[in-house]
Write an enzyme that holds these catalytic residues in place. Structure first.
Site, PDB file in Angstrom:
ATOM      1  N   GLU A 184     -17.208 -28.665 -43.467  1.00 21.09           N
ATOM      2  CA  GLU A 184     -17.642 -28.656 -44.864  1.00 21.09           C
ATOM      3  C   GLU A 184     -16.924 -27.573 -45.666  1.00 21.09           C
ATOM      4  O   GLU A 184     -16.587 -27.769 -46.838  1.00 21.09           O
ATOM      5  CB  GLU A 184     -19.161 -28.434 -44.951  1.00 21.09           C
TER       6      GLU A 184
ATOM      7  N   LYS B 280     -13.936 -26.278 -45.200  1.00 20.48           N
ATOM      8  CA  LYS B 280     -12.547 -26.697 -45.466  1.00 20.48           C
ATOM      9  C   LYS B 280     -12.505 -27.593 -46.699  1.00 20.48           C
ATOM     10  O   LYS B 280     -11.722 -27.390 -47.620  1.00 20.48           O
ATOM     11  CB  LYS B 280     -12.018 -27.445 -44.250  1.00 20.48           C
TER      12      LYS B 280
ATOM     13  N   HIS C 256      13.781 -25.967 -28.088  1.00 23.49           N
ATOM     14  CA  HIS C 256      13.663 -25.512 -29.471  1.00 23.49           C
ATOM     15  C   HIS C 256      12.506 -24.528 -29.571  1.00 23.49           C
ATOM     16  O   HIS C 256      11.455 -24.722 -28.971  1.00 23.49           O
ATOM     17  CB  HIS C 256      13.410 -26.706 -30.400  1.00 23.49           C
TER      18      HIS C 256
ATOM     19  N   CYS D   4      10.476 -22.061 -32.611  1.00 23.47           N
ATOM     20  CA  CYS D   4      10.486 -21.616 -33.989  1.00 23.47           C
ATOM     21  C   CYS D   4       9.571 -20.431 -34.138  1.00 23.47           C
ATOM     22  O   CYS D   4       8.597 -20.474 -34.843  1.00 23.47           O
ATOM     23  CB  CYS D   4      10.130 -22.725 -34.950  1.00 23.47           C
TER      24      CYS D   4
ATOM     25  N   HIS E 268      10.625 -25.502 -44.696  1.00 23.28           N
ATOM     26  CA  HIS E 268       9.291 -25.382 -45.287  1.00 23.28           C
ATOM     27  C   HIS E 268       9.275 -25.676 -46.782  1.00 23.28           C
ATOM     28  O   HIS E 268       8.214 -25.790 -47.374  1.00 23.28           O
ATOM     29  CB  HIS E 268       8.720 -23.988 -45.039  1.00 23.28           C
TER      30      HIS E 268
END
Ligand code: GLN
Ligand code: ZN
Length: 765
Positions: free
Chosen positions: A16, A18, A652, A654, A705
């Site tokens: 709730e 969020k 990979h 990050c 991003h």
């Protein structure tokens, strides 16, 4: 004996908070409506804690975004760059600190965010400046304490400890030590406590999890000075010092010498410290024993917990004992009762689980067993606990003798590629015939609204499997065609069939289960629902081969197979507590190994095994790093070493900060590693250069991003930097990370520019 809780999840059982936060940010609800949601969650949490028999109920464990940010806000540790928006309401300013502010020509970057110890929760990093002063801007702890009181709950306010708060922050100016701010911060801190005491608070919890870390002498000194001062100022208040996530170890005598009335210790992570604690504790201090795991989802083993408590009972007596959760339940999902879909979570597995609400009852029951005061319903809970734990020890769902035998029979050879890297490099060069500075991407392509809706409709049963797969195939084909036209050298299929890089594999592995409402806060309004590894992990069938094979059938260029590595799968799941993490990780490694071998058999020549989470699995204490690397890196190698030398293995990562792990990265022995690099302007490469990292490397040349399309000039500039420090033939060109959050429009432009960059460099070198 008393029961003590360190903190409760604040997201609400159905997220709730969020939803309310996001609606508030979007301007869809008012501040008042947002507070109503928060108030309902808080009141509900206190109510169920009281009903469950928790004596020391926390307040101020709630937060709209993050408890560290709350504290910064409370003591006015607000960076100067936010001055232009000081006219905003408190609530808007608070969220701007966390999320940044872009409006009316004002553009202020958010405060940084990083992981809270070794959890997957992220806090907002305090920013410290020389000669910074603190003042109480808003006594949030007081407001929450009073709100609880008005609702009829006497609570124990929770405050972040002074030293932990300072240590978790960052100096934003040179030539000073943030610990020097302690005395100034203490003034504000005492003000907060004074107002709490005046309002009637009898017991205050002060969280100092940094006591479970390696501490410098100055930090130790600061602990003594601030808390002696605080104690002297409030002689009649009961202070609880909470430590968690690890053993106090060399900080034990320090922790015991601090003038607190109660010391809380984590006996889930570090039950071995109990003897030392009991031997060194003075004749008056009380002990809060954290026996119920706040970080995992398994039911408690009552017998084990009670054995620990009995030890304490014999030494210090019932009066001085509090029974507690290991840490705040912030890291647990809310309520198992909501999981009522037997197809998602079977009853047999469900009986092994306890979420936050269930853990409250466990704390009370454990106390009652130790005090010999079980009620009738608690007696049946104890019996059920034993039955469920016994079932878990022997259940066929969990234990697979073949998997166990295979893990036991792994040899050193299984963790090594056949040839050394130099030999492999020569063979792969022949097999793949790639140009200088080969180009590739990290795996995912845009997960458009459409792609998501196909998956959603397929899961709902609205879209039949065959149609769903046809759509995916079309999307893959389009992506292959685009990559060919753009001139990329090593292609990917795009990962359109995947929801999440762990869940996708979890769903296909035996030993995994899922929940509907098992959400845990990750940061701000962001929640994650980690899958649960309950049993021995086995790969019944190939998981990705079909898609990779299909993509490869469309082109003569190499298509890279795409897998998530064993450490990352482990790290982003709830993990079994009935065997070491290393064993579970090895089982996953074998499953991935089989997939790698099957991909090779299907004609895939390049295979990427992503391990973005290796770094976050690092233990809190340096002395434990080597042991972790031993099994974690080995697990990666097991997953990668089943293939011929001609097959090229990529990995990979990050995560910035490769500094203290470059040896481990080299030990992974991937033929190619791609890393996030562009935001650091290639500075991250220096570690690889200084180390003379022998294998191939693709430093990300643009940030994924943001929708911004990078220019050829800026990517060339970054690559020229890389060429100065890394041998040319070892360098790849690729973006920082996967492109799933991007749109096609900018993705296409960016990748075309990236290939152009490679072409120009090839002409030059
Ligand atoms: N292959 C994954 C992707 O491209 C890697 C994601 C990650 O590094 N977190 O989405
Ligand atoms: Zn990444």
């Amino acid at each position: 004996m008393k029961t003590n809780l360190l903190g409760y999840p604040r997201i609400g059982e159905k997220r709730e908070l969020k939803k309310a936060n996001e609606a508030f940010w979007a301007g869809k609800i008012s501040e008042k409506e947002l507070f109503e949601v928060a108030d309902t969650i808080r009141a509900y949490n206190w109510k169920i804690q009281k009903e469950a028999g928790i004596d020391l109920i926390p307040s101020n464990d709630f937060s709209f975004y993050d408890q560290v940010l709350d504290f910064s806000f409370s003591v006015n540790a607000i960076p100067n760059r936010f001055a232009p928006i000081s006219h905003l309401s408190d609530m808007e300013l608070y969220f701007a600190l966390a999320r940044g502010y872009q409006k009316d020509g004002i553009d202020i970057t958010a405060m940084e965010m990083t992981k809270w110890f070794d959890t997957n929760y992220h806090y907002i990093v305090p920013e410290f400046y020389k000669n910074q002063s603190f003042k109480v801007r808003y006594n949030k702890a007081l407001a929450e304490y009073q709100f609880a009181k008005d609702k009829g709950f006497e609570t124990k306010p929770v405050l972040l400890g002074i030293v932990t708060y300072l240590l978790l922050g960052k100096e934003k100016e040179n030539d000073f030590d943030r610990l020097d701010l302690a005395s100034s911060l203490l003034v504000a801190y005492k003000q907060i406590v004074k107002e709490l005491v005046a309002a009637g608070a009898k017991t205050i919890q002060i969280d100092e999890p940094c006591l479970a870390l390696d501490l410098c002498p100055k930090a130790k000194q600061t602990y003594l000075s601030v808390y002696e001062d605080l104690r002297a100022s409030f002689p009649n208040t009961e202070f609880i010092l909470t430590t968690y996530f690890g053993a106090l170890a060399d900080n034990l005598s320090l922790a015991l010498s601090l003038p607190f009335d109660v010391l809380h210790v984590d006996l889930v992570r570090a039950s071995e410290q109990l003897d030392d604690v009991l031997n060194q504790i003075d004749g008056k201090k009380k002990l809060s024993l954290g026996v119920v795991d706040g970080r995992n989802i398994w039911i408690n083993d009552f017998e084990k917990s009670v054995t620990l408590i009995q030890k304490a009972q014999q030494k210090i007596g019932n009066e001085r004992i509090l029974v507690s959760s290991s840490c705040s339940l912030l890291h647990s999902p809310c309520n198992l009762e909501l999981e009522n879909n037997e197809k998602v979570l079977t009853p047999e597995i469900k009986q092994w689980l306890a979420f936050a609400k269930q853990k409250l009852a466990e704390i009370s029951t454990i106390k009652a067993i130790a005090e010999n005061s079980l009620t009738e319903s608690q007696k049946s809970a104890v019996a059920q606990n034993k039955t469920s734990n016994d079932n878990r020890k022997t259940s066929k769902l969990i234990h697979d003798t073949e998997v166990k035998a295979r893990v036991a029979s792994i040899t050193e050879k299984d963790a090594h590629r056949k040839g050394a890297f130099v030999e492999r490099q020569a063979i792969q060069q022949k097999a793949l015939n790639l140009p200088l500075f080969p180009t590739t991407t990290i795996g995912s392509f845009p997960q458009t609204q459409e792609v998501r809706s196909w998956r959603a409709n397929f899961k709902k049963g609205v879209l039949p499997l065959s149609e769903y797969e046809t759509l995916l195939k079309e999307e893959i084909e389009a992506s292959i065609r685009f990559q060919e036209e753009a001139g990329i050298d090593v292609l990917v299929h795009g990962e359109f069939e995947r929801n999440d890089m762990v869940e996708y594999f979890g769903e296909q592995l035996k030993g995994y289960t899922f929940t509907k409402f098992g959400w845990v806060q990750s940061y701000g309004s962001r929640c994650v629902k980690p899958p649960i590894i309950y049993g021995d992990v086995l790969r019944p069938e190939p998981m990705t081969v079909r898609w990779s094979q299909y993509a490869q059938s469309l082109t003569s260029l190499p298509v890279k197979g795409m897998l998530t590595g064993p450490v990352t799968i482990l790290q982003w799941s709830f993990v079994r507590d009935d065997q070491p993490r290393s064993t579970t990780c090895t089982q996953i490694a074998l499953a991935i190994r089989d997939e790698v071998v099957d991909l090779e058999k299907a004609g895939i020549k390049v295979i990427q095994i992503d391990e973005p989470a290796i770094r976050e699995g690092l233990p809190l204490r340096k002395k434990d790093w080597e042991a972790y690397y031993d099994w974690a890196i080995r697990a990666f190698r097991i997953s990668a070493s089943g293939v011929e030398d001609s097959t090229q293995i990529h990995t990979h990562m990050c995560y910035s900060e490769f500094n203290d792990m470059i040896q481990a990265i080299a030990d992974m022995d991937a033929d190619v590693i791609t890393i996030e690099c562009s935001r650091s302007q290639m500075e991250l490469l220096d570690v690889f250069a200084d180390f003379k990292y022998p294998n191939e490397i693709g430093p990300g040349v643009y940030d994924i991003h943001s929708p911004r399309v990078p220019s050829v000039e800026e990517m060339s500039f970054l690559m020229e930097k890389a060429i100065k420090v890394i041998p040319q033939r070892n360098l790849w060109i690729n973006p920082d990370c996967g492109l799933k959050t991007r749109h096609w429009e900018e993705t296409k432009k960016a990748l075309i520019a990236m290939v152009e960059t490679a072409k120009q460099l090839r002409n030059k070198y």
